[in-house]
Design a protein around this motif. Sequence first.
Motif, PDB file in Angstrom:
ATOM      1  N   MET A   1      25.225  67.723  20.511  1.00  0.00           N
ATOM      2  CA  MET A   1      25.040  67.294  21.899  1.00  0.00           C
ATOM      3  C   MET A   1      24.080  68.233  22.605  1.00  0.00           C
ATOM      4  SD  MET A   1      27.838  67.127  24.991  1.00  0.00           S
ATOM      5  CE  MET A   1      28.638  65.694  24.339  1.00  0.00           C
ATOM      6  N   LYS A   2      23.196  67.667  23.411  1.00  0.00           N
ATOM      7  CA  LYS A   2      22.267  68.478  24.168  1.00  0.00           C
ATOM      8  C   LYS A   2      22.807  68.718  25.564  1.00  0.00           C
ATOM      9  CE  LYS A   2      18.057  66.991  21.855  1.00  0.00           C
ATOM     10  NZ  LYS A   2      16.701  66.434  22.038  1.00  0.00           N
ATOM     11  N   THR A   3      22.618  69.903  26.053  1.00  0.00           N
ATOM     12  CA  THR A   3      22.996  70.216  27.425  1.00  0.00           C
ATOM     13  C   THR A   3      21.868  69.821  28.348  1.00  0.00           C
ATOM     14  OG1 THR A   3      22.038  72.386  27.576  1.00  0.00           O
ATOM     15  CG2 THR A   3      24.188  72.225  26.523  1.00  0.00           C
ATOM     16  N   PRO A   4      22.116  69.748  29.693  1.00  0.00           N
ATOM     17  CA  PRO A   4      21.048  69.469  30.624  1.00  0.00           C
ATOM     18  C   PRO A   4      20.009  70.563  30.632  1.00  0.00           C
ATOM     19  CG  PRO A   4      23.193  69.133  31.647  1.00  0.00           C
ATOM     20  CD  PRO A   4      23.437  69.813  30.344  1.00  0.00           C
ATOM     21  N   PHE A   5      20.352  71.699  30.036  1.00  0.00           N
ATOM     22  CA  PHE A   5      19.448  72.843  30.063  1.00  0.00           C
ATOM     23  C   PHE A   5      18.849  73.110  28.682  1.00  0.00           C
ATOM     24  CE2 PHE A   5      22.926  73.422  33.038  1.00  0.00           C
ATOM     25  CZ  PHE A   5      22.244  73.452  34.230  1.00  0.00           C
ATOM     26  N   SER A   6      18.906  72.110  27.802  1.00  0.00           N
ATOM     27  CA  SER A   6      18.478  72.357  26.429  1.00  0.00           C
ATOM     28  C   SER A   6      16.978  72.289  26.244  1.00  0.00           C
ATOM     29  CB  SER A   6      19.140  71.339  25.496  1.00  0.00           C
ATOM     30  OG  SER A   6      18.799  70.024  25.888  1.00  0.00           O
ATOM     31  N   LYS A   7      16.194  71.895  27.261  1.00  0.00           N
ATOM     32  CA  LYS A   7      14.746  71.906  27.141  1.00  0.00           C
ATOM     33  C   LYS A   7      14.253  73.340  27.114  1.00  0.00           C
ATOM     34  CE  LYS A   7      13.968  67.473  29.452  1.00  0.00           C
ATOM     35  NZ  LYS A   7      13.273  66.793  30.570  1.00  0.00           N
ATOM     36  N   PRO A   8      13.133  73.598  26.465  1.00  0.00           N
ATOM     37  CA  PRO A   8      12.611  74.954  26.393  1.00  0.00           C
ATOM     38  C   PRO A   8      12.375  75.517  27.782  1.00  0.00           C
ATOM     39  CG  PRO A   8      11.416  73.492  24.903  1.00  0.00           C
ATOM     40  CD  PRO A   8      12.312  72.629  25.721  1.00  0.00           C
ATOM     41  N   VAL A   9      12.849  76.720  28.013  1.00  0.00           N
ATOM     42  CA  VAL A   9      12.721  77.303  29.332  1.00  0.00           C
ATOM     43  C   VAL A   9      11.278  77.571  29.686  1.00  0.00           C
ATOM     44  CG1 VAL A   9      15.010  78.333  29.276  1.00  0.00           C
ATOM     45  CG2 VAL A   9      13.067  79.627  28.397  1.00  0.00           C
ATOM     46  N   GLY A  10      10.393  77.665  28.688  1.00  0.00           N
ATOM     47  CA  GLY A  10       8.987  77.906  28.977  1.00  0.00           C
ATOM     48  C   GLY A  10       8.197  76.639  29.190  1.00  0.00           C
ATOM     49  N   ASN A 120      32.522  65.340  21.573  1.00  0.00           N
ATOM     50  CA  ASN A 120      33.139  64.803  22.792  1.00  0.00           C
ATOM     51  C   ASN A 120      32.042  64.363  23.742  1.00  0.00           C
ATOM     52  OD1 ASN A 120      34.648  64.199  25.042  1.00  0.00           O
ATOM     53  ND2 ASN A 120      35.968  66.010  24.875  1.00  0.00           N
ATOM     54  N   THR A 121      31.854  63.059  23.858  1.00  0.00           N
ATOM     55  CA  THR A 121      30.747  62.515  24.661  1.00  0.00           C
ATOM     56  C   THR A 121      31.211  61.921  25.981  1.00  0.00           C
ATOM     57  OG1 THR A 121      30.931  60.378  23.531  1.00  0.00           O
ATOM     58  CG2 THR A 121      29.388  62.005  22.593  1.00  0.00           C
ATOM     59  N   SER A 122      32.430  62.192  26.377  1.00  0.00           N
ATOM     60  CA  SER A 122      32.935  61.633  27.624  1.00  0.00           C
ATOM     61  C   SER A 122      32.253  62.281  28.823  1.00  0.00           C
ATOM     62  CB  SER A 122      34.447  61.845  27.724  1.00  0.00           C
ATOM     63  OG  SER A 122      34.737  63.234  27.826  1.00  0.00           O
ATOM     64  N   ALA A 123      32.285  61.576  29.947  1.00  0.00           N
ATOM     65  CA  ALA A 123      31.670  62.092  31.170  1.00  0.00           C
ATOM     66  C   ALA A 123      32.345  63.385  31.613  1.00  0.00           C
ATOM     67  CB  ALA A 123      31.754  61.047  32.282  1.00  0.00           C
ATOM     68  N   GLU A 124      33.661  63.446  31.450  1.00  0.00           N
ATOM     69  CA  GLU A 124      34.384  64.659  31.838  1.00  0.00           C
ATOM     70  C   GLU A 124      33.962  65.845  30.972  1.00  0.00           C
ATOM     71  OE1 GLU A 124      39.017  66.300  32.200  1.00  0.00           O
ATOM     72  OE2 GLU A 124      38.604  64.166  31.821  1.00  0.00           O
ATOM     73  N   ALA A 125      33.750  65.600  29.671  1.00  0.00           N
ATOM     74  CA  ALA A 125      33.326  66.672  28.769  1.00  0.00           C
ATOM     75  C   ALA A 125      31.920  67.155  29.122  1.00  0.00           C
ATOM     76  CB  ALA A 125      33.366  66.189  27.328  1.00  0.00           C
TER      77      ALA A 125
END
Length: 275
Positions: A1-10, A120-125
């Motif tokens: 699963m990717k987080t909302p912050f998984s894009k390269p910070v650069g 766990n792909t639920s919205a709460e997760a």
Amino acid sequence: MKTPFSKPVGLKFVLVALFAIVLPLMLSGCSAASYNNPIDANTPGVWNHYFVYPFSYLIIFFANLFQGDYGLSIILMTIIIRTAILPLMLNQMKKQLAMRKKMAAMQPELQKLQEKYKNNTSAEARKQMQLETMQLYQKHQFNPLNMGCLPMLLQFPITLGFYYAIRRTPEIAAHDFLWFSLGKPDMILPLIAAAVYYIQFRVSQSVNMPAQGNQNRQYAVLGLLSPLMMGMFSFAMPAALPLYWAVGGIYIIVQTLVFKKLYVTPNRNADPAKP
């Protein structure tokens, strides 16, 4: 699963850098009627009066000091401008380096967090994962929005003004420098400018923390795209412009190597969590 912050910070910084390269080239084609006319002290407009004409005046001034050598004048002006904005660029590079070190220190914990919520792909997760990710960022005092792009945005009007000063100073077009005419396209100089930009990209990558996966591919594409675009546009431009780009690129290469020696090499064995 990717987080909302998984894009390269650069990535945001890279996009801004690419924007700074592409926009002048776009403007040169989209606004030829209004932005390519010769400029002098009587040309109206705030942009013309305060940004473009002062550079045009200085290009002519230094050329007269060099007995009409506008090529040397462009080189000297490029060095002066790059030196003037050098403190901004070094500050930006230090912020980028510190952020990459913090990201490297966080990677093990980020990977554990992604593994925790992988199935766990639920919205709460997803919401809980975002919360824990932000807590991890706070723990390491890491701000993904603090990209250090402000110095680049501050220098942009300066470099863009100088770009148009070169285009709109008619005296330049009537002179030769080395083997080429400054006012006509050259077949060799665009290749030099493209090569310089590629080397500049490779040198800048040597300062960066090692990238992974998609980030490596994104940087690789950018490393080829920027020089190709620079070379392609340079074939249609007066040779004075790829001369300016090539000299500016060489300056940035030297600047990056000096930065690497002063701030990166001595700290290779230091704690990566420390900026």
